[in-house]
Scaffold this motif. Sequence first.
Motif, mmCIF file in Angstrom:
data_model
loop_
_atom_site.group_PDB
_atom_site.id
_atom_site.type_symbol
_atom_site.label_atom_id
_atom_site.label_comp_id
_atom_site.label_asym_id
_atom_site.label_seq_id
_atom_site.Cartn_x
_atom_site.Cartn_y
_atom_site.Cartn_z
ATOM 1 N N ASP A 203 9.658 3.379 -10.040
ATOM 2 C CA ASP A 203 9.497 2.625 -8.828
ATOM 3 C C ASP A 203 9.429 3.341 -7.684
ATOM 4 O OD1 ASP A 203 9.976 0.477 -10.552
ATOM 5 O OD2 ASP A 203 11.504 -0.643 -9.389
ATOM 6 N N LEU A 204 10.135 4.448 -7.535
ATOM 7 C CA LEU A 204 9.865 5.499 -6.292
ATOM 8 C C LEU A 204 8.301 6.045 -6.231
ATOM 9 C CD1 LEU A 204 13.479 7.033 -6.476
ATOM 10 C CD2 LEU A 204 12.562 5.487 -4.757
ATOM 11 N N ARG A 205 7.927 6.217 -7.558
ATOM 12 C CA ARG A 205 6.427 6.778 -7.540
ATOM 13 C C ARG A 205 5.456 5.904 -6.906
ATOM 14 N NH1 ARG A 205 7.870 8.370 -12.803
ATOM 15 N NH2 ARG A 205 8.450 10.708 -12.973
ATOM 16 N N ALA A 206 6.002 4.524 -6.928
ATOM 17 C CA ALA A 206 4.899 3.513 -6.311
ATOM 18 C C ALA A 206 4.901 3.707 -4.614
ATOM 19 C CB ALA A 206 5.452 2.059 -6.553
ATOM 20 N N TYR A 207 5.801 4.561 -4.210
ATOM 21 C CA TYR A 207 5.399 4.912 -2.727
ATOM 22 C C TYR A 207 4.949 6.082 -2.684
ATOM 23 C CZ TYR A 207 9.438 1.557 -1.654
ATOM 24 O OH TYR A 207 10.306 0.466 -1.784
ATOM 25 N N PRO A 208 4.011 6.184 -1.342
ATOM 26 C CA PRO A 208 3.220 7.428 -1.202
ATOM 27 C C PRO A 208 4.075 8.557 -0.774
ATOM 28 C CG PRO A 208 3.195 5.947 0.938
ATOM 29 C CD PRO A 208 3.811 4.987 -0.157
ATOM 30 N N ASN A 209 3.902 9.628 -1.407
ATOM 31 C CA ASN A 209 4.760 10.795 -1.123
ATOM 32 C C ASN A 209 4.722 11.123 0.455
ATOM 33 O OD1 ASN A 209 5.354 11.076 -3.915
ATOM 34 N ND2 ASN A 209 3.771 12.708 -4.209
ATOM 35 N N GLY A 210 5.767 11.707 0.842
ATOM 36 C CA GLY A 210 5.601 11.951 2.361
ATOM 37 C C GLY A 210 7.127 11.900 2.685
ATOM 38 N N GLN A 327 8.278 2.888 6.770
ATOM 39 C CA GLN A 327 7.113 3.602 7.249
ATOM 40 C C GLN A 327 6.126 3.695 6.066
ATOM 41 O OE1 GLN A 327 8.293 7.213 9.313
ATOM 42 N NE2 GLN A 327 10.031 6.173 9.961
ATOM 43 N N ALA A 328 6.838 3.568 4.991
ATOM 44 C CA ALA A 328 6.219 4.121 3.790
ATOM 45 C C ALA A 328 5.795 2.503 3.014
ATOM 46 C CB ALA A 328 7.068 4.720 2.555
ATOM 47 N N ARG A 329 6.408 1.473 3.466
ATOM 48 C CA ARG A 329 6.323 0.264 2.931
ATOM 49 C C ARG A 329 5.049 -0.606 3.667
ATOM 50 N NH1 ARG A 329 10.388 -2.051 -0.253
ATOM 51 N NH2 ARG A 329 10.037 -4.028 0.729
ATOM 52 N N GLY A 330 4.735 -0.262 5.084
ATOM 53 C CA GLY A 330 3.575 -0.825 5.662
ATOM 54 C C GLY A 330 3.846 -2.162 5.821
ATOM 55 N N ALA A 331 3.150 -3.252 5.595
ATOM 56 C CA ALA A 331 3.214 -4.635 5.554
ATOM 57 C C ALA A 331 4.479 -5.274 4.725
ATOM 58 C CB ALA A 331 1.993 -5.133 5.081
ATOM 59 N N THR A 370 11.770 -10.812 6.455
ATOM 60 C CA THR A 370 11.009 -10.011 5.569
ATOM 61 C C THR A 370 9.434 -10.585 5.127
ATOM 62 O OG1 THR A 370 11.393 -11.381 3.393
ATOM 63 C CG2 THR A 370 13.134 -9.760 3.988
ATOM 64 N N PRO A 371 8.472 -9.733 4.337
ATOM 65 C CA PRO A 371 7.358 -10.662 4.306
ATOM 66 C C PRO A 371 7.415 -11.709 3.510
ATOM 67 C CG PRO A 371 7.269 -8.058 3.624
ATOM 68 C CD PRO A 371 8.628 -8.585 4.152
ATOM 69 N N ALA A 372 8.450 -11.966 2.747
ATOM 70 C CA ALA A 372 8.559 -13.227 1.989
ATOM 71 C C ALA A 372 9.115 -14.353 2.628
ATOM 72 C CB ALA A 372 9.378 -12.674 0.899
ATOM 73 N N GLY A 373 9.937 -14.014 3.506
ATOM 74 C CA GLY A 373 10.513 -15.236 4.195
ATOM 75 C C GLY A 373 11.440 -14.826 5.321
ATOM 76 N N ASP A 374 12.169 -15.897 5.825
ATOM 77 C CA ASP A 374 13.172 -15.595 6.786
ATOM 78 C C ASP A 374 14.283 -14.792 6.080
ATOM 79 O OD1 ASP A 374 11.727 -17.024 8.301
ATOM 80 O OD2 ASP A 374 13.041 -19.006 8.157
#
Length: 541
Positions: A203-210, A327-331, A370-374
């Motif tokens: 799961d952590l690999r799904a985020y961009p390194n940085g 910052q890594a999650r964007g939208a 959140t992007p999913a709701g309140d």
Amino acid sequence: MGTTLMRTAYSTLIREEMDCSTALFDPAGQLVAQADHVPSHQGTLSLAAKTLLGAMTLEPGDVAILNHPYRGGTHHPDIMIFKPVFHGDRLVALAGSLGHHLDVGGRAAGSISTDARDVFEEGLMIPPLKLYRRGVLFEEIFEIIASNIREPRKTLGDLRAQVAAVTVGERRYLELVARHGADRLAEIVAACLDHSERSMREDLRAYPNGRYTAEGFMDGDGISDEPVRIAVAVTLADGDVTVDFTGSSPQVRGPFNCALSSAYAAVYCGVRYMVNPLILQNEGCYRPIRVVLPERSIVKPVEPAPLSGRFHTLERIANTIVLAFNQARGAQAVGSGHAHLTSFSVSGRRPETDGPYVFFEILGGGWGGTPAGDGLDATFGLMANCLDAPIEALELEYPLRVERYEFRTDSGGAGRHRGGLGLRRDVRYLSGDGYFTNRSDAQKFPPLGVLGGAAGAPSRHRLLRADGTVVALPSKATNLTIAAGDLVSLETAGGGGWGPPAERDPALVLRDVLDGKVSVEVAREVYGVAVDVEGRRLTTT
């Protein structure tokens, strides 16, 4: 184990509010499984188990106890009980339980002084000791505890409930040994830990390194009004994550420093929120995580720095880690939650017996949109998972009356997805004279919104005297005198919003107005929606 603890506890704090945890460990002290109770106990019990195993030799029938914050504990009210599980003469597991106790002494009822100068002002400290040796209770330890606390019957009852919980853990684990064999069960446990580690890394690999940074602030340390800074740098690298606190405030004079186990728990919890929640909770979850704690900082203080209020710091740490991940999650970023815990204690004497009592309560607030709701309304924060004390239980046991318990209208930050609402709880003191202690935060730094969402409302606390005088309370105040007829009004913070308010579905605005969560004025001025409450209609302005 958790069910046994809650059903046999004496205090409302454990029995009703679930401020407790139970867990199992392997012979090396690695966490094998933990009840879904309080997230802040992730890693906390694990470090305590390792500390205990290094401090003494355990034998069949032993039961150990500890709460010392500089020797494996968290803060004074969290007392831990451990029982080794032996199959013959072989140690195969360790069963543990943690209960937040109503009172363990110190200068403030509930052991929650907000202005303690050192750990000795905060209550009784118990280093790793044997409470039972080969099945025989050391009564003297209970006598020492009882002589140093305000509510001995409830505390000793809760401790016995913890012993019952670890005894259940011992019995059930031995049933697994009988079913699978000790060697095979050890292999299964090791495989579970490895599986959690692999899942975390995936799961952590799904985020961009940085490297991603964020900061959060608390109102003060209980002694000074100077804001307390939590600085976080999260570095993601191919499934590994480093959380560095360099730049955080030095250790503070007041009791909001973090014990070592608490700092690790906050990091583990914050990172765990960023991955699949279905990953089995065990030591394998922690293997990809590296933590950097600056010496003599608020996250790694030097004894005897006080730390009984460390839970507020933990909430701020976890929330700041989420901000860095944003910052890594964007939208997929999320709004800030209330990021603290509103807790208070009231003490006095029972009118029917003239004996002392202590009431301690913890309250939640709003989560971020959140992007999913309140965001969630009136819910405990990232580091807690407790329940509100039922009004009936409170009023049956104490000379107190709850006169108001409701959502705070307009407290959730406006947004396409609204921040969760805070709550208001008014409690009236009915008998005699006593003391009130308030331990909260987020009056100066309201929860932030993201991607155009607005901040949530800050917290607000007041003491309404029986003569009509209204006293505005800071977020941290210790041993204020209180008398019959006085009322404490606590309003908790709301969560930050997600996305521009103008993009919110007008039908959701109407629903919020009809539910009393958003006022007609805010609906019109912030969301651009005019609501006819009587006709249950809306128009867009």
